[in-house]
Design a protein around this motif. Structure first.
Motif, PDB file in Angstrom:
ATOM      1  N   LEU A 132       0.832  -1.210   0.000  1.00 28.46           N
ATOM      2  CA  LEU A 132       0.000   0.000   0.000  1.00 28.46           C
ATOM      3  C   LEU A 132       0.864   1.256   0.000  1.00 28.46           C
ATOM      4  O   LEU A 132       0.542   2.244  -0.678  1.00 28.46           O
ATOM      5  N   LEU A 133       1.962   1.225   0.733  1.00 32.80           N
ATOM      6  CA  LEU A 133       2.875   2.367   0.720  1.00 32.80           C
ATOM      7  C   LEU A 133       3.479   2.555  -0.666  1.00 32.80           C
ATOM      8  O   LEU A 133       3.599   3.674  -1.163  1.00 32.80           O
ATOM      9  N   ALA A 134       3.847   1.451  -1.301  1.00 34.65           N
ATOM     10  CA  ALA A 134       4.406   1.528  -2.654  1.00 34.65           C
ATOM     11  C   ALA A 134       3.358   1.952  -3.672  1.00 34.65           C
ATOM     12  O   ALA A 134       3.675   2.592  -4.683  1.00 34.65           O
ATOM     13  N   ALA A 135       2.106   1.619  -3.408  1.00 35.69           N
ATOM     14  CA  ALA A 135       1.034   1.909  -4.358  1.00 35.69           C
ATOM     15  C   ALA A 135       0.599   3.369  -4.344  1.00 35.69           C
ATOM     16  O   ALA A 135      -0.003   3.854  -5.317  1.00 35.69           O
ATOM     17  N   ASP A 136       0.879   4.068  -3.253  1.00 32.08           N
ATOM     18  CA  ASP A 136       0.483   5.478  -3.163  1.00 32.08           C
ATOM     19  C   ASP A 136       1.465   6.316  -3.980  1.00 32.08           C
ATOM     20  O   ASP A 136       2.306   7.037  -3.459  1.00 32.08           O
ATOM     21  N   PHE A 137       1.351   6.214  -5.283  1.00 28.91           N
ATOM     22  CA  PHE A 137       2.345   6.791  -6.200  1.00 28.91           C
ATOM     23  C   PHE A 137       2.384   8.306  -6.145  1.00 28.91           C
ATOM     24  O   PHE A 137       3.430   8.912  -6.271  1.00 28.91           O
TER      25      PHE A 137
END
Length: 241
Positions: A216-221
């Motif tokens: 989720l942290l990586a997905a919050d582009f």
């Protein structure tokens, strides 16, 4: 009192609203000036060496009965591993055996605003250390390192004492920061941002799959604190650059 800051460093220092940059110059030229006036003897310094690939915010305050006075509030740039660790020096005074608190803050994940801090206190005495008529100063040393075995930042090596060739009296500590590695946009951790990452985020936004906390942290582009279709679109655009 003998000058403390006679080492060399390469860093960018912030004093008030002014930015100073210097390379291969003595630290007493580029050291920070305190935001609050000093009234006692400048009996020592705080030496902070950072080896982590995160910017580190440093806040040093003097603790008094009237309240805490922020002497320094600045940022040590990240160390990318190709250069020597970033080192900063900060003068401190010893009037009435001055007490200080220091707070070190860094992002837990690269590229995110999830912060973690380590805070401790120390005292600088308003006296000189004298041995054979040699004046000694104090240096309170903090070495910031990566330590993923920790749950939160913590002291991993406690206050070893030594005296250097310039008769400076050191207390040396290491502070470990847990720094799990994630790359923004790389959802499946295959070291590249591609259409599969965009698809994973798109599917998450419509409830067709789940993502771990790190994903989720990586997905919050776009770093707006949520994962939605705009992140999927941004990642898709990134794949065709």
């Amino acid at each position: 009192m003998k000058k403390i800051l006679k080492h060399s460093a390469s860093a960018v220092l912030c004093a008030g609203l002014l930015m100073y940059s210097a390379a291969n110059v003595s630290a007493d030229i580029i050291k920070n000036e305190p935001n609050y006036p000093m009234y006692g003897n400048i009996c020592g310094s705080v030496k902070i060496t950072s080896e982590i690939n995160r910017d580190v915010q440093v806040q040093i305050s003097q603790v008094t009965n009237e309240g805490n006075y922020i002497y320094y509030n600045t940022v040590i740039p990240r160390c990318d591993g190709s250069v020597t660790p970033n080192t900063y020096y900060f003068d401190v005074e010893g009037k009435n055996d001055a007490s200080y608190s220091i707070k070190l803050t860094a992002s837990k994940y690269a590229g995110t605003e999830v912060y973690q801090s380590y805070e401790t206190s120390f005292t600088v005495a308003d006296t000189d250390y004298a041995e054979d008529n040699t004046v000694k100063g104090y240096s309170i040393d903090f070495s910031i390192k990566k330590d993923d075995s920790l749950a939160v930042p913590a002291l991993t090596k406690g206050k070893a004492v030594f005296t250097d060739a310039e008769s400076i009296y050191h207390t040396s500590s290491e502070v470990g920061f847990p720094l799990p590695e994630i790359a923004i946009g790389d959802i499946n951790s295959d070291s590249q941002i591609d259409v599969f990452d965009a698809i994973a985020v798109a599917q998450y936004t419509v409830g067709k799959n789940t993502l771990t906390d790190l994903q989720l942290l990586a997905a919050d582009f776009n770093q707006d604190g949520k994962v939605d279709v705009f992140d999927a679109i941004a990642i898709a655009k990134e794949t065709v650059k």
